[in-house]
Design an enzyme around this catalytic site. Structure first.
Site, short mmCIF file in Angstrom:
data_model
loop_
_atom_site.label_atom_id
_atom_site.label_comp_id
_atom_site.label_asym_id
_atom_site.label_seq_id
_atom_site.Cartn_x
_atom_site.Cartn_y
_atom_site.Cartn_z
CG ASP A 24 -1.72 -1.23 1.21
OD1 ASP A 24 -2.05 -1.91 0.52
OD2 ASP A 24 -1.67 -1.67 2.52
CD GLU A 67 -8.65 -3.08 -1.14
OE1 GLU A 67 -9.36 -3.29 -0.26
OE2 GLU A 67 -7.68 -3.98 -1.44
#
Length: 635
Positions: free
Chosen positions: A339, A508
């Site tokens: 991420d 997401e």
């Protein structure tokens, strides 16, 4: 008189050997990695504190198994510092599991004076000792110095015929190339059930034998004795701190401490669990404090000196041996991270990369780090910048998916760090891009937007519009939400929250940037545990939607030919003053991630590749690479 004199000399030699222990300050982990023949080999990893381990030799074996074993493979390595303080001993199972669990009759003995060069011998129990015609297997040997007799004792488990596995012991010969005594039973189980994976720790004059039971409820138990070679009394309770199946207990004492670590292989889950104890009876889980950039199977840890650690690093570490094949820049960070968000700091004139600390089962990490670089290829670890357990009052779990904003104020540059914790979005502030950051004391976003039923409040992204000067926060799993930030950057402007989910592919990981008057929205599709995790995009005329989705909108996806999978959750960086763009993303750990099943989704690594556009401003689909990018220059 002569006999008494010789006995005195033996005792004196034993005492002399026992006192020459050096001051240790680091740790060496010896382990193997799996059940394929190429994984049945001895690997090494280092740690400075006993909690954070990094693999040596890019996770590859430090000794070729076929050169030291009779089977072609070795498992369960145990490493020991000798009583003289400068000689090292390893023992390992001589076995290839692909030939069957009852296929081996031998162990391997190794010896070294520098931890680099090892001599080895194979000890075949069945061939050396009569009466073992029905021997089925020889498993998990370990060694310990017996100061009373001045010899090294080796202990291991054996199974004969239809009988249970029993822990035996014998003494090694003086040059540690074979066994000098006939194997004898070490531990007598009161239930006569199988016992394997013995590990002996001496503490306060007592010997603690950790072992795995193989009865109807297998687990790790402890037997205690005043004597090394017998008299072990069972403590009839399990010491593992998990309901999962475990094996391969390994215990080591922390340097300069009265604390011990008991670790064991949670083999069905592909992970290790670490626990801490002071009395070898009560154990607390410390998984949240432990990191490894590799996946060990049944190994052991030995304290070492700083000089020994330096010698190992020079031989097999990143400083002397490229951790990636020549010409490869991906992954850009060593170890497990995911991420990634990235900025260029106008204050320091360096790039900063902010990832999720990965490698924790079910994404259970609790701290964040940052890394800095002048050229996007050589990264410096700046350390932990926010620790939920120490720095955040409202959450202590699931530290995920951060992002960063730089803002010039009257007092100089400020840095605003948005992050996920316990499925809420927080924000912390610092005067420096490398922190430390101070949390504001409460979540910035705690609830889903009005009308949203499913999904999670995670994955923040921050974007400051160069046109209006306004800053926006984006977040959401299952939905894409946006809100304008107030001037203070730590609160949302009331009435500005909107849901702008682009289409059904959105999962997401929103990221937003502006190029040539067009706002680009990128997001991840599918699940991060899926090989098909990928990035798509859309565009808008404003930073808060609506988003138009092109027919061909794939940004980056797996490349099975290259062994690259699950390329997703990205950020974008522009080189200051240039129309030069790069995508920073994560993928499954290469090359082992694809073998891990769903667990690959929390064992990820960070990569960078070039981002290109066609004449109409459409993003050209990226083919993910191992090569990565060349160093960049910033004027």
């Amino acid at each position: 008189m002569k006999k008494a004199f010789l006995s005195f000399c033996s005792l004196f030699a034993a005492i002399s050997l026992s006192v020459a222990q050096p001051k240790t300050s680091a740790y060496l982990f010896a382990y193997f990695t799996g059940n394929r023949i190429e994984e049945e080999a001895i690997c090494f990893a280092l740690s400075n504190d006993g909690y954070h381990f990094k693999a040596l030799n890019y996770g590859k074996p430090i000794i070729a198994s076929e050169t030291i074993s009779s089977s072609g493979g070795v498992r369960d390595p145990h490493i020991l510092r000798g009583a003289d303080g400068k000689t090292f001993y390893m023992v390992a199972t001589d076995m290839v599991s692909g030939k069957g669990w009852n296929s081996n009759r031998a162990m391997v003995l190794l010896k070294s004076t520098d931890l680099i060069q090892w001599t080895s011998s194979v000890v075949n129990i069945q061939k050396q000792f009569p009466g073992n015609e029905d021997l089925q297997r020889v498993w998990a040997p370990q060694s310990i110095y017996d100061s009373k007799v001045g010899k090294y004792m080796i202990y291991w488990s054996m199974k004969h015929g239809n009988g249970p596995d029993i822990i035996y012991y014998a003494y090694a010969n003086d040059d540690f190339t074979g066994l000098a005594t006939t194997p004898r039973q070490l531990f007598f189980s009161p239930t006569n059930n199988a016992c394997i994976d013995g590990d002996i720790v001496e503490k306060d004059g007592k010997f603690y034998l950790f072992f795995k039971t193989e009865d109807s409820s297998p687990g790790i138990k402890v037997a205690v004795s005043d004597s090394l070679t017998g008299g072990y009394k069972l403590r009839d309770k399990y010491v593992q701190q998990t309901p999962e199946a475990v094996e391969g207990a390994g215990t080591f004492k922390l340097n300069n401490s009265n604390e011990y670590i008991l670790m064991y292989d949670v083999y069905m889950k592909g992970r290790y669990q670490f626990t801490k104890t002071t009395d070898l009876e009560h154990f607390s889980v410390i998984d949240q404090d432990v990191t490894m950039d590799f996946h060990p199977r049944h190994g052991t840890v030995m304290p070492i000196t700083s000089k020994e650690a330096d010698r190992l690093t020079q031989k097999w570490g990143a400083e002397a041996l490229a951790k990636k094949p020549k010409g490869w820049h991906n992954p850009v960070l060593p170890g497990f991270y995911a991420d990634p968000d990235i900025i260029y700091s106008n204050k320091t004139k360096r790039f900063y990369l902010y990832p999720t600390s990965d490698g924790f089962t079910d994404w259970s990490g609790t701290y964040f780090k940052t890394f800095s670089s002048a050229n996007l290829t050589d990264w410096k670890d700046e350390g932990i910048i926010l620790d939920l357990k120490k720095d955040v009052s409202w959450a202590n779990r699931n530290a995920w998916a951060p992002c960063i904003a730089e803002k010039k104020t009257a007092d100089g540059y400020k840095y605003y760090y948005y992050y996920t914790a316990a499925q809420k979005v927080g924000v912390a502030v610092s005067d420096n891009p490398a922190g430390p950051f101070a949390d504001i004391g409460k979540p910035l976003v705690a609830d889903k937007p009005e009308g949203v039923k499913g999904g999670q409040v995670i994955d923040p992204d921050v974007f400051t519009d160069p046109v209006s000067g306004k800053s926006y926060l984006y977040w959401g799993n299952g939905f894409m939400a946006v809100a304008e930030l107030n001037e203070d950057m730590i609160s949302l402007k009331p009435g500005t929250t909107k849901v702008i989910t682009p289409d059904h592919t959105f999962r997401e990981g929103t990221t937003v940037f502006l190029r040539n008057g067009k706002y680009y929205f990128l997001w991840s599709e599918d699940d991060t545990r899926s090989v098909d995790y990928k990035v798509r995009y859309g565009t808008s005329g404003t930073p808060d939607g609506a988003i138009q989705v092109p027919a061909q909108n794939l940004v980056i996806a797996k490349d099975t030919a290259a062994g690259i999978y699950a390329t997703g959750h990205n950020s974008i960086i522009q080189i200051p003053g240039k129309d030069e763009w790069y995508i920073v993303y994560h993928r499954f750990h290469y090359p082992d991630g694809i073998k891990m099943g769903r667990a690959a989704g929390y064992n990820r690594e960070v990569c960078i590749d070039r981002l290109l556009f066609d004449k109409e401003g459409n993003i050209i689909q990226i083919i993910p690479t191992h090569k990565g990018i060349k160093p960049v220059k910033v004027k």
